[in-house]
Design a protein around this motif. Structure first.
Motif, PDB file in Angstrom:
ATOM      1  N   GLU A  34       0.830  -1.200   0.000  1.00 55.77           N
ATOM      2  CA  GLU A  34       0.000   0.000   0.000  1.00 55.77           C
ATOM      3  C   GLU A  34       0.871   1.259   0.000  1.00 55.77           C
ATOM      4  O   GLU A  34       0.455   2.306  -0.432  1.00 55.77           O
ATOM      5  CB  GLU A  34      -0.896  -0.008   1.248  1.00 55.77           C
ATOM      6  N   ILE A  35       2.094   1.121   0.523  1.00 59.70           N
ATOM      7  CA  ILE A  35       3.041   2.235   0.608  1.00 59.70           C
ATOM      8  C   ILE A  35       4.109   2.015  -0.464  1.00 59.70           C
ATOM      9  O   ILE A  35       4.612   0.905  -0.598  1.00 59.70           O
ATOM     10  CB  ILE A  35       3.721   2.246   1.994  1.00 59.70           C
ATOM     11  N   PRO A  36       4.502   3.035  -1.220  1.00 55.65           N
ATOM     12  CA  PRO A  36       5.584   2.859  -2.196  1.00 55.65           C
ATOM     13  C   PRO A  36       6.874   2.427  -1.489  1.00 55.65           C
ATOM     14  O   PRO A  36       7.170   2.882  -0.383  1.00 55.65           O
ATOM     15  CB  PRO A  36       5.756   4.247  -2.816  1.00 55.65           C
ATOM     16  N   PHE A  37       7.635   1.544  -2.100  1.00 54.57           N
ATOM     17  CA  PHE A  37       8.850   1.007  -1.491  1.00 54.57           C
ATOM     18  C   PHE A  37       9.791   2.115  -1.015  1.00 54.57           C
ATOM     19  O   PHE A  37      10.387   2.016   0.057  1.00 54.57           O
ATOM     20  CB  PHE A  37       9.578   0.079  -2.476  1.00 54.57           C
ATOM     21  N   GLU A  38       9.925   3.167  -1.787  1.00 57.56           N
ATOM     22  CA  GLU A  38      10.849   4.258  -1.446  1.00 57.56           C
ATOM     23  C   GLU A  38      10.495   4.936  -0.127  1.00 57.56           C
ATOM     24  O   GLU A  38      11.317   5.574   0.491  1.00 57.56           O
ATOM     25  CB  GLU A  38      10.878   5.328  -2.549  1.00 57.56           C
ATOM     26  N   LYS A  39       9.242   4.813   0.306  1.00 59.11           N
ATOM     27  CA  LYS A  39       8.789   5.479   1.534  1.00 59.11           C
ATOM     28  C   LYS A  39       8.897   4.571   2.772  1.00 59.11           C
ATOM     29  O   LYS A  39       8.683   5.016   3.887  1.00 59.11           O
ATOM     30  CB  LYS A  39       7.361   5.967   1.369  1.00 59.11           C
ATOM     31  N   ILE A  40       9.219   3.309   2.565  1.00 59.85           N
ATOM     32  CA  ILE A  40       9.336   2.376   3.683  1.00 59.85           C
ATOM     33  C   ILE A  40      10.701   2.546   4.324  1.00 59.85           C
ATOM     34  O   ILE A  40      11.722   2.502   3.658  1.00 59.85           O
ATOM     35  CB  ILE A  40       9.110   0.931   3.200  1.00 59.85           C
ATOM     36  N   LYS A  41      10.721   2.735   5.647  1.00 60.71           N
ATOM     37  CA  LYS A  41      11.963   3.046   6.354  1.00 60.71           C
ATOM     38  C   LYS A  41      12.439   1.957   7.298  1.00 60.71           C
ATOM     39  O   LYS A  41      13.484   2.089   7.918  1.00 60.71           O
ATOM     40  CB  LYS A  41      11.809   4.363   7.149  1.00 60.71           C
ATOM     41  N   ASP A  42      11.660   0.880   7.463  1.00 57.84           N
ATOM     42  CA  ASP A  42      12.128  -0.201   8.332  1.00 57.84           C
ATOM     43  C   ASP A  42      11.552  -1.536   7.880  1.00 57.84           C
ATOM     44  O   ASP A  42      10.560  -1.595   7.149  1.00 57.84           O
ATOM     45  CB  ASP A  42      11.804   0.083   9.807  1.00 57.84           C
ATOM     46  N   ILE A  43      12.187  -2.603   8.324  1.00 61.29           N
ATOM     47  CA  ILE A  43      11.801  -3.943   7.893  1.00 61.29           C
ATOM     48  C   ILE A  43      10.418  -4.342   8.403  1.00 61.29           C
ATOM     49  O   ILE A  43       9.630  -4.898   7.639  1.00 61.29           O
ATOM     50  CB  ILE A  43      12.886  -4.966   8.277  1.00 61.29           C
ATOM     51  N   PRO A  44      10.052  -4.068   9.670  1.00 58.85           N
ATOM     52  CA  PRO A  44       8.692  -4.425  10.097  1.00 58.85           C
ATOM     53  C   PRO A  44       7.607  -3.807   9.219  1.00 58.85           C
ATOM     54  O   PRO A  44       6.627  -4.469   8.874  1.00 58.85           O
ATOM     55  CB  PRO A  44       8.619  -3.914  11.539  1.00 58.85           C
ATOM     56  N   THR A  45       7.771  -2.550   8.830  1.00 60.03           N
ATOM     57  CA  THR A  45       6.780  -1.906   7.955  1.00 60.03           C
ATOM     58  C   THR A  45       6.745  -2.582   6.593  1.00 60.03           C
ATOM     59  O   THR A  45       5.667  -2.821   6.034  1.00 60.03           O
ATOM     60  CB  THR A  45       7.096  -0.402   7.797  1.00 60.03           C
ATOM     61  N   LEU A  46       7.907  -2.918   6.058  1.00 64.21           N
ATOM     62  CA  LEU A  46       7.967  -3.623   4.775  1.00 64.21           C
ATOM     63  C   LEU A  46       7.230  -4.953   4.865  1.00 64.21           C
ATOM     64  O   LEU A  46       6.369  -5.260   4.042  1.00 64.21           O
ATOM     65  CB  LEU A  46       9.424  -3.850   4.368  1.00 64.21           C
ATOM     66  N   LEU A  47       7.526  -5.739   5.891  1.00 65.25           N
ATOM     67  CA  LEU A  47       6.919  -7.061   6.036  1.00 65.25           C
ATOM     68  C   LEU A  47       5.416  -6.997   6.281  1.00 65.25           C
ATOM     69  O   LEU A  47       4.663  -7.816   5.776  1.00 65.25           O
ATOM     70  CB  LEU A  47       7.614  -7.846   7.151  1.00 65.25           C
ATOM     71  N   GLU A  48       4.980  -6.011   7.040  1.00 66.69           N
ATOM     72  CA  GLU A  48       3.547  -5.839   7.310  1.00 66.69           C
ATOM     73  C   GLU A  48       2.772  -5.495   6.042  1.00 66.69           C
ATOM     74  O   GLU A  48       1.607  -5.861   5.904  1.00 66.69           O
ATOM     75  CB  GLU A  48       3.323  -4.722   8.327  1.00 66.69           C
ATOM     76  N   ASN A  49       3.397  -4.762   5.143  1.00 65.05           N
ATOM     77  CA  ASN A  49       2.704  -4.285   3.954  1.00 65.05           C
ATOM     78  C   ASN A  49       2.835  -5.204   2.747  1.00 65.05           C
ATOM     79  O   ASN A  49       2.185  -4.971   1.731  1.00 65.05           O
ATOM     80  CB  ASN A  49       3.205  -2.882   3.593  1.00 65.05           C
ATOM     81  N   MET A  50       3.663  -6.202   2.822  1.00 59.61           N
ATOM     82  CA  MET A  50       3.843  -7.115   1.686  1.00 59.61           C
ATOM     83  C   MET A  50       2.636  -8.008   1.506  1.00 59.61           C
ATOM     84  O   MET A  50       2.065  -8.493   2.472  1.00 59.61           O
ATOM     85  CB  MET A  50       5.036  -8.033   1.965  1.00 59.61           C
ATOM     86  N   LYS A  51       2.288  -8.206   0.275  1.00 54.90           N
ATOM     87  CA  LYS A  51       1.268  -9.184  -0.070  1.00 54.90           C
ATOM     88  C   LYS A  51       1.988 -10.426  -0.606  1.00 54.90           C
ATOM     89  O   LYS A  51       3.130 -10.350  -1.042  1.00 54.90           O
ATOM     90  CB  LYS A  51       0.331  -8.631  -1.151  1.00 54.90           C
ATOM     91  N   THR A  52       1.320 -11.534  -0.594  1.00 54.26           N
ATOM     92  CA  THR A  52       1.958 -12.750  -1.104  1.00 54.26           C
ATOM     93  C   THR A  52       2.056 -12.688  -2.632  1.00 54.26           C
ATOM     94  O   THR A  52       1.218 -12.068  -3.292  1.00 54.26           O
ATOM     95  CB  THR A  52       1.176 -14.003  -0.683  1.00 54.26           C
ATOM     96  N   PRO A  53       3.079 -13.332  -3.190  1.00 53.91           N
ATOM     97  CA  PRO A  53       3.247 -13.297  -4.644  1.00 53.91           C
ATOM     98  C   PRO A  53       2.150 -14.091  -5.356  1.00 53.91           C
ATOM     99  O   PRO A  53       1.483 -14.929  -4.751  1.00 53.91           O
ATOM    100  CB  PRO A  53       4.618 -13.930  -4.867  1.00 53.91           C
ATOM    101  N   GLN A  54       2.005 -13.833  -6.628  1.00 48.68           N
ATOM    102  CA  GLN A  54       1.012 -14.555  -7.426  1.00 48.68           C
ATOM    103  C   GLN A  54       1.543 -15.901  -7.886  1.00 48.68           C
ATOM    104  O   GLN A  54       0.775 -16.795  -8.223  1.00 48.68           O
ATOM    105  CB  GLN A  54       0.597 -13.710  -8.624  1.00 48.68           C
ATOM    106  N   ARG A  55       2.863 -16.030  -7.919  1.00 51.75           N
ATOM    107  CA  ARG A  55       3.499 -17.257  -8.419  1.00 51.75           C
ATOM    108  C   ARG A  55       4.510 -17.751  -7.385  1.00 51.75           C
ATOM    109  O   ARG A  55       5.177 -16.961  -6.749  1.00 51.75           O
ATOM    110  CB  ARG A  55       4.212 -16.931  -9.732  1.00 51.75           C
ATOM    111  N   TYR A  56       4.615 -19.079  -7.248  1.00 54.51           N
ATOM    112  CA  TYR A  56       5.567 -19.693  -6.324  1.00 54.51           C
ATOM    113  C   TYR A  56       6.447 -20.678  -7.090  1.00 54.51           C
ATOM    114  O   TYR A  56       5.969 -21.291  -8.034  1.00 54.51           O
ATOM    115  CB  TYR A  56       4.843 -20.444  -5.212  1.00 54.51           C
ATOM    116  N   PRO A  57       7.674 -20.840  -6.674  1.00 52.47           N
ATOM    117  CA  PRO A  57       8.373 -20.045  -5.685  1.00 52.47           C
ATOM    118  C   PRO A  57       8.697 -18.654  -6.222  1.00 52.47           C
ATOM    119  O   PRO A  57       8.739 -18.429  -7.430  1.00 52.47           O
ATOM    120  CB  PRO A  57       9.650 -20.836  -5.402  1.00 52.47           C
ATOM    121  N   HIS A  58       8.940 -17.723  -5.290  1.00 46.13           N
ATOM    122  CA  HIS A  58       9.255 -16.345  -5.655  1.00 46.13           C
ATOM    123  C   HIS A  58      10.342 -15.828  -4.723  1.00 46.13           C
ATOM    124  O   HIS A  58      10.348 -16.140  -3.533  1.00 46.13           O
ATOM    125  CB  HIS A  58       8.020 -15.448  -5.533  1.00 46.13           C
TER     126      HIS A  58
END
Length: 140
Positions: A34-58
């Motif tokens: 939901e947040i552009p990658f450039e605006k993410i400043k820490d790993i917890p925020t990145l992990l919280e905002n990630m959605k699962t990929p459409q294809r596996y493995p990824h």
């Protein structure tokens, strides 16, 4: 690391990943965050905002400008199957210093890549520190 992933050139110390898998790969793409990658400043925020990929493995590689993630300069997230995510963290340091802060437990692998590597492979403060020979073999 990115070139190694693209060419499927893995290493048991630096990059112990899915050697025979045909995986999709993304670089600095937050997989529908939901947040552009450039605006993410820490790993917890990145992990919280990630959605699962459409294809596996990824495999997702995150290498932010100006080292915004505390302790880690590069983050690799491996999705082998739905509901399963492994985190690999890399700290790129000049010289011989070891970070004083303990690593995050949620990472499957934490690698300290130092400008002056140790003579022997070892672990300290939860960091894997590849030896001088391992550095040479991996980086050329």
């Amino acid at each position: 690391l990115l070139i190694r992933l693209v060419t499927h050139s893995f290493d048991p110390v630096f990059l112990p990943l899915l050697s025979d898998s045909d995986y999709s790969l993304s670089f600095n793409n937050c997989l529908n965050c939901e947040i552009p990658f450039e605006k993410i400043k820490d790993i917890p925020t990145l992990l919280e905002n990630m959605k699962t990929p459409q294809r596996y493995p990824h495999v997702s590689v995150y290498y932010p400008h100006n080292s915004v993630f505390n302790m880690y300069d590069v983050l690799i997230v491996v999705y082998e199957r739905r509901g399963h995510r492994d985190l690999y963290g890399y700290s790129l340091k000049e010289g011989i210093k070891i970070p004083k802060i303990l690593c995050n437990d949620n990472f499957k692998l934490r690698v300290l890549v130092r400008g002056q590597p140790a003579k022997n492979n070892r672990k300290r403060r939860m960091w894997t520190m590849p030896s001088e020979k391992q550095h040479e073999a991996f980086f050329g």
